[in-house]
Structures are given as C-alpha cells and as structure tokens.
Design an enzyme around this catalytic site. Structure first.
Site, short mmCIF file in Angstrom:
data_model
loop_
_atom_site.label_atom_id
_atom_site.label_comp_id
_atom_site.label_asym_id
_atom_site.label_seq_id
_atom_site.Cartn_x
_atom_site.Cartn_y
_atom_site.Cartn_z
N ARG A 80 127.78 -0.83 71.54
CA ARG A 80 129.18 -1.09 71.87
C ARG A 80 129.56 -0.41 73.19
O ARG A 80 130.23 -1.00 74.04
CB ARG A 80 130.07 -0.62 70.72
N THR A 118 129.75 -4.15 61.57
CA THR A 118 128.43 -4.68 61.95
C THR A 118 127.71 -5.16 60.70
O THR A 118 127.65 -4.45 59.71
CB THR A 118 127.60 -3.60 62.65
N LEU A 153 124.96 1.44 59.66
CA LEU A 153 125.55 0.41 60.52
C LEU A 153 127.06 0.60 60.48
O LEU A 153 127.62 0.98 59.44
CB LEU A 153 125.20 -1.00 60.01
N ASP A 154 127.73 0.34 61.61
CA ASP A 154 129.19 0.41 61.63
C ASP A 154 129.76 -0.54 60.59
O ASP A 154 129.15 -1.56 60.24
CB ASP A 154 129.72 0.03 63.01
N ARG A 155 130.98 -0.23 60.13
CA ARG A 155 131.62 -1.06 59.10
C ARG A 155 131.61 -2.55 59.47
O ARG A 155 131.25 -3.40 58.66
CB ARG A 155 133.07 -0.61 58.89
#
Length: 303
Positions: free
Chosen positions: A244, A147, A143-145
C-alpha cells in the site's frame, strides 16, 4: 467390551465405500478396529487424519469421537471427503501440521487490543476445536482486514517456531494482485525504501538507507485502462502495509485505500489480494504452492 456386529454395505467401483451402522455406543477408533479387523490401528488413524471417515455425513478426524446407536459411519477408501467449510474462510489445504486458507476481504486476521470481533484466527480455532477441544492453531503471518487471499496457520507451537525461525528460507514466493488508480506507464519495476510506523499506526516511506525497515517490492503490469491498472506484485520483504505504501510512492494508490491516498473506491473494499503462497513444508521438506484466482471484481474493472 465386545461391540456387536454392525450392518455392513460395501459399494464397489470408483467410489468404493464401506458403510457401517452403529448398534451400541462406542468411541470411533474402537468401533472401526472391531468392524474392520483387517486394518491396523495406524491405518485407521491415517484414514481419520486424511478426512476419509464420516459420521452421519459429517467428516470426523477425532479417534475418540463418541458414537451413538443408530449413527452411520462411512469409510471412503478412494478419496478424501470434503469437510464443511467454516463460514468466512475457505480451507484450501490442511494436514496434521498446517492449515492454508483463502480469507475474504473485510475479515480481520487476528483480534487487536481494540477489536475483539470474529477473525480468521477465531473461525479456524473453533473449526479445529470442533474435532477435538485440545486442538489449537497458531498465527504465522497476517493480511490486512480489507485484503483477501492466501494465509497459512500452524497447528502446533513446534511447527510455528520451525516456520517463523526459517521464514525467509521457508517461504519461496508471496505474490499479490493489486488494482491501483490510473494507468501505470512503466510496465515493470522494483520499489525500495525504508519504512517506519508513526504513533497513529501510519507507515511512512523513506529513501534514506537504514531510516527504518528495508522494504523491497517488485511489480509487473497485467492490465490497464485510463482509470486503473492491475499489477502482479511480488514481495522480497514482508513489512506492514508495504504494498500500500509503495503503490502510493509511485503515485498510484491502491483503490479503496483512503489511508494511503486513494480517491477512488469502486469496489467497496481494498483492491489487494494475496494470490500465491509457495513454501517448503516444515516436516516433509516438499515444495508446496497454492495459487488462487484473481478476484472477478478486479477483472470486471477492465472488461
């Protein structure tokens, strides 16, 4: 070596426990075998695996854990004990094969070449090594930082390979909630494009077939006002920054996402949360589903 008899106290009722006091140094499993001879070695190891044994109020799963004189060992026969949660992540499920966590926003999934700070991976790695230095975990997805939400890790390389080699078949559902800028007029829809990554790590979307990796995102509006919309998003594919980029494609960037066109930053974080992960267990074959709450800060934007 003969282990002297311990002081024994049994509590009956709903929460039946056996409390044992250590009178001589020993390994935990040997101690339990001597004190509870009615249970087989496999039975006792199962209790350890299912977090039903604690030493001085700390859950222990290592069979060779070293006991010291004066410590108290508690066997909880009726329920799984709650282990202290590692800071930064919340463990929602764990068995001998996998760990599922809820990651906080702001925490990296795994270190990058330029960033070596604390990550979900390093926190969990330390967590399992506290039980046994030989324990390891393996990354399955990221997961993105900024998120938050549900992530799954494997506890052996064999399980990692089993899941990664059958990821499309094994993962039954990945659902996110996302807050985007402005009111989304179309109540539900599907976004399809082909994504490519630039040298500056930006993902670009193309409508030209095969111009990159195909990405398919399904969305449904849950709430909206004149400033924001709360969407439920389901991924048919799992490309980097897919949600995104696709939200930018429909003219409604994710709040807080300056990288992909956002102008509003009401939460000091990205408005993206991995809410549901459903998959077929790689060992038991059972369908497993974990669903988290929609973050309160998301809902507060619509109250």
């Amino acid at each position: 070596m003969q282990i002297p008899s311990s002081k024994l106290r049994v509590q009956t009722g709903k929460g039946k426990q056996t409390c044992l006091e250590v009178t001589e140094p020993s390994e935990l499993l040997k101690f339990l075998q001597a004190e509870i001879p009615s249970k087989s070695r496999n039975d006792l190891k199962s209790l350890l695996e299912h977090h039903q044994i604690s030493v001085d109020q700390e859950v222990i799963t290592r069979f060779n854990y070293s006991l010291e004189t004066g410590q108290q060992v508690v066997v909880n026969w009726s329920k799984v004990l709650v282990e202290k949660q590692p800071q930064g992540v919340k463990i929602v499920f764990e068995d001998p094969y996998i760990i599922i966590i809820e990651k906080q926003a702001g925490l990296l999934s795994i270190a990058t070449a330029t960033e070596r700070e604390q990550t979900a991976y390093s926190i969990l790695s330390e967590h399992v090594k506290n039980r046994d230095p030989k324990n390891k975990i393996f990354v399955l997805h990221r997961l993105d930082r900024e998120t938050s939400g549900v992530m799954m890790f494997a506890k052996s390389e064999k399980i990692k390979k089993l899941l990664q080699n059958s990821w499309k078949e094994a993962v039954l559902e990945r659902t996110y909630v996302v807050v985007v800028e402005g009111p989304v007029t179309k109540e539900q829809g599907t976004i399809t494009s082909w994504l490519t990554e630039s040298k500056t790590f930006m993902m670009y979307s193309s409508r030209t077939p095969n111009d990159g990796q195909k990405a398919v995102t399904h969305y449904k509006v849950l709430k909206k006002n004149k400033h924001y919309s709360l969407l439920e998003v389901k991924l048919e594919t799992g490309r980097k920054n897919q949600i995104r980029v696709h939200m930018k494609d429909i003219g409604h960037s994710v709040i807080g996402d300056k990288k992909y066109g956002a102008t509003k930053h009401p939460l000091a974080r990205l408005g993206l949360h991995a809410r549901v992960l459903a998959f077929r267990h790689p060992v038991t074959g059972e369908e497993v589903r974990y669903e988290t709450d929609i973050p309160k800060e998301f809902l507060n934007l619509f109250s």
